[in-house]
Write a protein that holds these residues in place. Structure first.
Motif, PDB file in Angstrom:
ATOM      1  N   GLN A  60     -68.321  15.163 -16.227  1.00  0.00           N
ATOM      2  CA  GLN A  60     -67.050  15.533 -16.855  1.00  0.00           C
ATOM      3  C   GLN A  60     -66.869  14.983 -18.272  1.00  0.00           C
ATOM      4  O   GLN A  60     -67.582  14.091 -18.705  1.00  0.00           O
ATOM      5  CB  GLN A  60     -65.884  15.039 -15.986  1.00  0.00           C
ATOM      6  N   CYS A  61     -65.835  15.543 -18.901  1.00  0.00           N
ATOM      7  CA  CYS A  61     -65.462  15.128 -20.258  1.00  0.00           C
ATOM      8  C   CYS A  61     -64.139  14.342 -20.184  1.00  0.00           C
ATOM      9  O   CYS A  61     -63.228  14.724 -19.442  1.00  0.00           O
ATOM     10  CB  CYS A  61     -65.254  16.383 -21.110  1.00  0.00           C
ATOM     11  N   ILE A  62     -64.049  13.264 -20.928  1.00  0.00           N
ATOM     12  CA  ILE A  62     -62.785  12.513 -21.016  1.00  0.00           C
ATOM     13  C   ILE A  62     -62.204  12.693 -22.420  1.00  0.00           C
ATOM     14  O   ILE A  62     -62.925  12.627 -23.419  1.00  0.00           O
ATOM     15  CB  ILE A  62     -62.996  11.013 -20.696  1.00  0.00           C
ATOM     16  N   THR A  63     -60.884  12.945 -22.450  1.00  0.00           N
ATOM     17  CA  THR A  63     -60.162  13.040 -23.730  1.00  0.00           C
ATOM     18  C   THR A  63     -58.936  12.122 -23.652  1.00  0.00           C
ATOM     19  O   THR A  63     -58.561  11.693 -22.557  1.00  0.00           O
ATOM     20  CB  THR A  63     -59.631  14.471 -23.996  1.00  0.00           C
ATOM     21  N   PRO A  64     -58.285  11.872 -24.784  1.00  0.00           N
ATOM     22  CA  PRO A  64     -57.001  11.174 -24.701  1.00  0.00           C
ATOM     23  C   PRO A  64     -56.032  11.993 -23.847  1.00  0.00           C
ATOM     24  O   PRO A  64     -56.179  13.230 -23.762  1.00  0.00           O
ATOM     25  CB  PRO A  64     -56.506  11.148 -26.159  1.00  0.00           C
ATOM     26  N   GLY A  65     -55.058  11.351 -23.234  1.00  0.00           N
ATOM     27  CA  GLY A  65     -53.992  12.087 -22.555  1.00  0.00           C
ATOM     28  C   GLY A  65     -53.340  13.025 -23.567  1.00  0.00           C
ATOM     29  O   GLY A  65     -53.152  12.663 -24.729  1.00  0.00           O
ATOM     30  N   LEU A  66     -53.021  14.244 -23.122  1.00  0.00           N
ATOM     31  CA  LEU A  66     -52.432  15.194 -24.072  1.00  0.00           C
ATOM     32  C   LEU A  66     -50.970  14.831 -24.346  1.00  0.00           C
ATOM     33  O   LEU A  66     -50.294  14.238 -23.505  1.00  0.00           O
ATOM     34  CB  LEU A  66     -52.518  16.623 -23.528  1.00  0.00           C
ATOM     35  N   THR A 349     -53.289  15.705 -29.637  1.00  0.00           N
ATOM     36  CA  THR A 349     -53.631  14.292 -29.417  1.00  0.00           C
ATOM     37  C   THR A 349     -53.137  13.483 -30.620  1.00  0.00           C
ATOM     38  O   THR A 349     -51.975  13.126 -30.699  1.00  0.00           O
ATOM     39  CB  THR A 349     -55.152  14.131 -29.163  1.00  0.00           C
ATOM     40  N   LYS A 350     -54.032  13.262 -31.575  1.00  0.00           N
ATOM     41  CA  LYS A 350     -53.712  12.383 -32.709  1.00  0.00           C
ATOM     42  C   LYS A 350     -52.442  12.798 -33.477  1.00  0.00           C
ATOM     43  O   LYS A 350     -51.545  11.989 -33.705  1.00  0.00           O
ATOM     44  CB  LYS A 350     -54.914  12.359 -33.670  1.00  0.00           C
ATOM     45  N   TYR A 351     -52.376  14.070 -33.892  1.00  0.00           N
ATOM     46  CA  TYR A 351     -51.246  14.456 -34.743  1.00  0.00           C
ATOM     47  C   TYR A 351     -49.969  14.673 -33.928  1.00  0.00           C
ATOM     48  O   TYR A 351     -48.865  14.559 -34.476  1.00  0.00           O
ATOM     49  CB  TYR A 351     -51.612  15.669 -35.616  1.00  0.00           C
ATOM     50  N   ALA A 352     -50.119  14.969 -32.642  1.00  0.00           N
ATOM     51  CA  ALA A 352     -48.924  15.050 -31.797  1.00  0.00           C
ATOM     52  C   ALA A 352     -48.308  13.652 -31.654  1.00  0.00           C
ATOM     53  O   ALA A 352     -47.084  13.496 -31.664  1.00  0.00           O
ATOM     54  CB  ALA A 352     -49.289  15.624 -30.430  1.00  0.00           C
ATOM     55  N   ALA A 353     -49.170  12.638 -31.538  1.00  0.00           N
ATOM     56  CA  ALA A 353     -48.655  11.255 -31.477  1.00  0.00           C
ATOM     57  C   ALA A 353     -47.927  10.920 -32.777  1.00  0.00           C
ATOM     58  O   ALA A 353     -46.842  10.326 -32.769  1.00  0.00           O
ATOM     59  CB  ALA A 353     -49.808  10.277 -31.250  1.00  0.00           C
ATOM     60  N   GLN A 361     -49.984   3.633 -30.683  1.00  0.00           N
ATOM     61  CA  GLN A 361     -50.271   3.371 -29.263  1.00  0.00           C
ATOM     62  C   GLN A 361     -51.014   4.507 -28.566  1.00  0.00           C
ATOM     63  O   GLN A 361     -51.768   4.279 -27.632  1.00  0.00           O
ATOM     64  CB  GLN A 361     -48.946   3.176 -28.496  1.00  0.00           C
ATOM     65  N   TYR A 362     -50.751   5.738 -28.994  1.00  0.00           N
ATOM     66  CA  TYR A 362     -51.241   6.903 -28.245  1.00  0.00           C
ATOM     67  C   TYR A 362     -51.979   7.881 -29.163  1.00  0.00           C
ATOM     68  O   TYR A 362     -51.965   7.751 -30.373  1.00  0.00           O
ATOM     69  CB  TYR A 362     -50.056   7.650 -27.597  1.00  0.00           C
ATOM     70  N   GLY A 363     -52.624   8.853 -28.535  1.00  0.00           N
ATOM     71  CA  GLY A 363     -53.175   9.980 -29.297  1.00  0.00           C
ATOM     72  C   GLY A 363     -54.664   9.908 -29.558  1.00  0.00           C
ATOM     73  O   GLY A 363     -55.261  10.902 -29.952  1.00  0.00           O
ATOM     74  N   SER A 364     -55.281   8.741 -29.384  1.00  0.00           N
ATOM     75  CA  SER A 364     -56.734   8.672 -29.552  1.00  0.00           C
ATOM     76  C   SER A 364     -57.293   7.558 -28.681  1.00  0.00           C
ATOM     77  O   SER A 364     -56.550   6.672 -28.238  1.00  0.00           O
ATOM     78  CB  SER A 364     -57.101   8.447 -31.017  1.00  0.00           C
ATOM     79  N   LEU A 365     -58.581   7.646 -28.426  1.00  0.00           N
ATOM     80  CA  LEU A 365     -59.241   6.622 -27.607  1.00  0.00           C
ATOM     81  C   LEU A 365     -59.894   5.626 -28.549  1.00  0.00           C
ATOM     82  O   LEU A 365     -60.963   5.879 -29.105  1.00  0.00           O
ATOM     83  CB  LEU A 365     -60.267   7.282 -26.678  1.00  0.00           C
ATOM     84  N   GLU A 366     -59.212   4.517 -28.754  1.00  0.00           N
ATOM     85  CA  GLU A 366     -59.682   3.476 -29.676  1.00  0.00           C
ATOM     86  C   GLU A 366     -59.225   2.128 -29.147  1.00  0.00           C
ATOM     87  O   GLU A 366     -58.200   2.054 -28.450  1.00  0.00           O
ATOM     88  CB  GLU A 366     -59.064   3.682 -31.065  1.00  0.00           C
ATOM     89  N   PRO A 367     -59.953   1.066 -29.484  1.00  0.00           N
ATOM     90  CA  PRO A 367     -59.529  -0.264 -29.044  1.00  0.00           C
ATOM     91  C   PRO A 367     -58.077  -0.545 -29.442  1.00  0.00           C
ATOM     92  O   PRO A 367     -57.624  -0.132 -30.507  1.00  0.00           O
ATOM     93  CB  PRO A 367     -60.488  -1.207 -29.781  1.00  0.00           C
ATOM     94  N   ALA A 371     -54.367   2.804 -22.542  1.00  0.00           N
ATOM     95  CA  ALA A 371     -55.427   3.503 -21.795  1.00  0.00           C
ATOM     96  C   ALA A 371     -54.867   4.722 -21.062  1.00  0.00           C
ATOM     97  O   ALA A 371     -54.699   4.735 -19.846  1.00  0.00           O
ATOM     98  CB  ALA A 371     -56.102   2.538 -20.818  1.00  0.00           C
ATOM     99  N   ASP A 372     -54.543   5.747 -21.839  1.00  0.00           N
ATOM    100  CA  ASP A 372     -54.070   7.027 -21.304  1.00  0.00           C
ATOM    101  C   ASP A 372     -55.181   8.032 -21.556  1.00  0.00           C
ATOM    102  O   ASP A 372     -55.476   8.360 -22.720  1.00  0.00           O
ATOM    103  CB  ASP A 372     -52.837   7.519 -22.086  1.00  0.00           C
ATOM    104  N   PHE A 373     -55.798   8.544 -20.513  1.00  0.00           N
ATOM    105  CA  PHE A 373     -56.808   9.572 -20.746  1.00  0.00           C
ATOM    106  C   PHE A 373     -56.950  10.516 -19.567  1.00  0.00           C
ATOM    107  O   PHE A 373     -56.404  10.277 -18.487  1.00  0.00           O
ATOM    108  CB  PHE A 373     -58.152   8.985 -21.180  1.00  0.00           C
ATOM    109  N   VAL A 374     -57.651  11.611 -19.833  1.00  0.00           N
ATOM    110  CA  VAL A 374     -57.764  12.680 -18.842  1.00  0.00           C
ATOM    111  C   VAL A 374     -59.232  13.002 -18.609  1.00  0.00           C
ATOM    112  O   VAL A 374     -60.022  13.056 -19.552  1.00  0.00           O
ATOM    113  CB  VAL A 374     -57.033  13.960 -19.335  1.00  0.00           C
ATOM    114  N   VAL A 375     -59.571  13.189 -17.340  1.00  0.00           N
ATOM    115  CA  VAL A 375     -60.918  13.615 -16.965  1.00  0.00           C
ATOM    116  C   VAL A 375     -60.858  15.125 -16.724  1.00  0.00           C
ATOM    117  O   VAL A 375     -60.060  15.593 -15.910  1.00  0.00           O
ATOM    118  CB  VAL A 375     -61.387  12.904 -15.675  1.00  0.00           C
ATOM    119  N   TRP A 376     -61.651  15.852 -17.473  1.00  0.00           N
ATOM    120  CA  TRP A 376     -61.644  17.321 -17.385  1.00  0.00           C
ATOM    121  C   TRP A 376     -62.970  17.818 -16.833  1.00  0.00           C
ATOM    122  O   TRP A 376     -64.021  17.277 -17.171  1.00  0.00           O
ATOM    123  CB  TRP A 376     -61.475  17.944 -18.774  1.00  0.00           C
ATOM    124  N   ASP A 377     -62.896  18.902 -16.097  1.00  0.00           N
ATOM    125  CA  ASP A 377     -64.105  19.513 -15.576  1.00  0.00           C
ATOM    126  C   ASP A 377     -64.682  20.465 -16.636  1.00  0.00           C
ATOM    127  O   ASP A 377     -64.785  21.679 -16.421  1.00  0.00           O
ATOM    128  CB  ASP A 377     -63.769  20.259 -14.272  1.00  0.00           C
TER     129      ASP A 377
END
Ligand code: NIG
Ligand code: FE
Length: 414
Positions: A60-66, A349-353, A361-367, A371-377
């Motif tokens: 699967q693919c992981i993205t930031p939470g939408l 993601t980024k620009y919606a945040a 805090q949100y919109g991208s996966l960075e240190p 930790a909000d993210f989604v596992v997609w098929d």
């Protein structure tokens, strides 16, 4: 010694402009926060013996939470009859002028009890959560009096307690003029500014304000008075601007440092110039454009050339955009507005945040981000926008915990 959680996946899309997916991706989380992101083989050795558990999503693919940065999820009733009338040639404006449109939903929402309104809205939010939304904005604006605006925002607050989502509550104070103020625009402005807004602030129900700047709604000068009042409370602003005509709302919003201007089909050159000099995000709402059979598109190529940040949202509402699907809005952004799939992905993601002022805090996966993210098929986020009516969301992680897993059909609501 820390007890870290490792999340592995086939591909990782971090929501960072210009960065393609990372193969054999890994995210390391410490309770609610992300502490490391990259390809698994690059995971620093010092972290390895601190890992308590690993979740491996090998295909699967992981993205930031939408992030759905413009919604009116809390409302009662529906307006299917108006849609049917529009199919017969009626216009959105003429329906509004005859007392339908927003006024119709106001009546339904005023009459609805808080609990009933919560149940209606919870169904919509459940659908959003099941398709990967972890943060959203909810606007009031179908109340027009203090009681109902407070009821709507209280429902938004209760939804945040009942679902694993972050909700920004926006007081849409100038949506339409209440019928009882038909001949007293000044009186309504005074009521909003001097009474409703301060009382909602006392109740801690407002994170931002919004207005509808349009011929059939409020003038630029009226919006300016409302924004000045919001500034006194240090509130951020958003604006429904240039949806049906050019009212120069964009210039006003940019001058106030608004978070976003939304719709903007009729934005002018000077509006674009004002946006280009600001940090204000252009929020595009392609489902509303589609559902209203609108003819004028936002000038996406010019926005792009001017490096204006673009976000995409559902505008979920009973009149112009009766949908809960951000994935559908992504597809329409590409098909109708000519956004690229990458722009669309960054737009949810980024620009919606950024359009919510939550980009730290949100919109991208960075240190250091939540930790909000989604596992997609899926394998690549392009697939999110490429399909229609397909929901490949497999699992949702909010603040470092799995809150939804399709395989076990766990419901969101606590
Ligand atoms: O974003 N433009 C104003 N507000 C909503 C529509 C509200 C309605 O028609 O109920 C919008 O499109
Ligand atoms: Fe809207």
């Amino acid at each position: 010694m820390k007890k870290l959680m490792l999340w592995r996946c086939k591909t990782l899309a971090c929501g960072i402009p210009g960065q393609d997916v990372i193969n054999d991706g890994a995210i390391l989380t410490d309770v609610e926060k992300i502490i490391w992101v990259g390809t698994y083989s690059a995971l620093p050795i010092q972290f390895k013996d601190q890992i308590k558990d690993t979740h491996h999503f090998a295909k699967q693919c992981i993205t930031p939470g939408l992030i759905d940065c413009h919604t009116h999820v809390v409302y009662a009733g529906n307006r299917a009859h108006e849609w049917a009338a529009r199919l017969q040639g009626e216009s959105y404006e003429s329906i509004a002028k005859q007392g339908g449109g927003i006024q119709f939903t106001v009546k339904q929402t005023q009459q609805c009890s808080e609990d009933e309104l919560f149940e209606l809205s919870a169904k919509r939010l459940q659908a959003m959560c099941e398709s990967g939304v972890t943060t959203l904005e909810i606007k009031s604006g179908y109340g027009l009096n203090f009681e109902t605006e407070a009821k709507m925002l209280t429902v938004a607050k209760r939804l945040e307690q009942a679902f694993p989502v972050t909700i920004q509550k926006t007081y849409l104070g100038l949506h339409t003029l209440p019928l009882e103020f038909k001949n007293d625009r000044v009186g309504y402005l005074k009521l909003v500014i001097e009474q409703i807004l301060p009382k909602l602030m006392d109740l801690k129900l407002v994170d931002a304000v919004d207005a509808f700047c349009e011929d059939i709604a409020f003038t630029k000068n009226e919006v300016e008075l409302f924004f000045q009042a919001a500034q006194q409370f240090n509130l951020k602003m958003k604006l429904h601007a240039e949806q049906l005509s050019d009212s120069e709302g964009v210039q006003l919003a940019a001058r106030f440092g608004a978070l976003s201007v939304d719709h903007i089909e009729f934005i002018s050159r000077s509006g674009i110039a004002a946006l280009a000099k600001s940090e204000t995000v252009a929020v595009l709402l392609p489902v509303a454009y589609y559902h209203l059979h609108a003819q004028q598109k936002p000038p996406v190529a010019v926005l792009r050339d001017n490096k204006i940040m673009m976000a995409i949202a559902t505008d979920c509402n009973p009149g112009s955009s009766p949908t809960t699907s951000l994935l559908l809005a992504m597809n329409m952004a590409c098909m109708l507005f000519d956004l690229t799939p990458e722009e669309t992905f960054l737009g949810v993601t980024k620009y919606a945040a950024q359009a919510l002022g939550l980009e730290h805090q949100y919109g991208s996966l960075e240190p250091n981000k939540v930790a909000d993210f989604v596992v997609w098929d899926i394998v690549h986020p392009i697939e999110l926008a490429a399909t229609l009516g397909v929901n490949p969301c497999q699992a949702v992680i909010k603040k470092g915990s799995i809150v939804y897993d399709k395989r076990s059909f766990r419901s969101f609501r606590s």
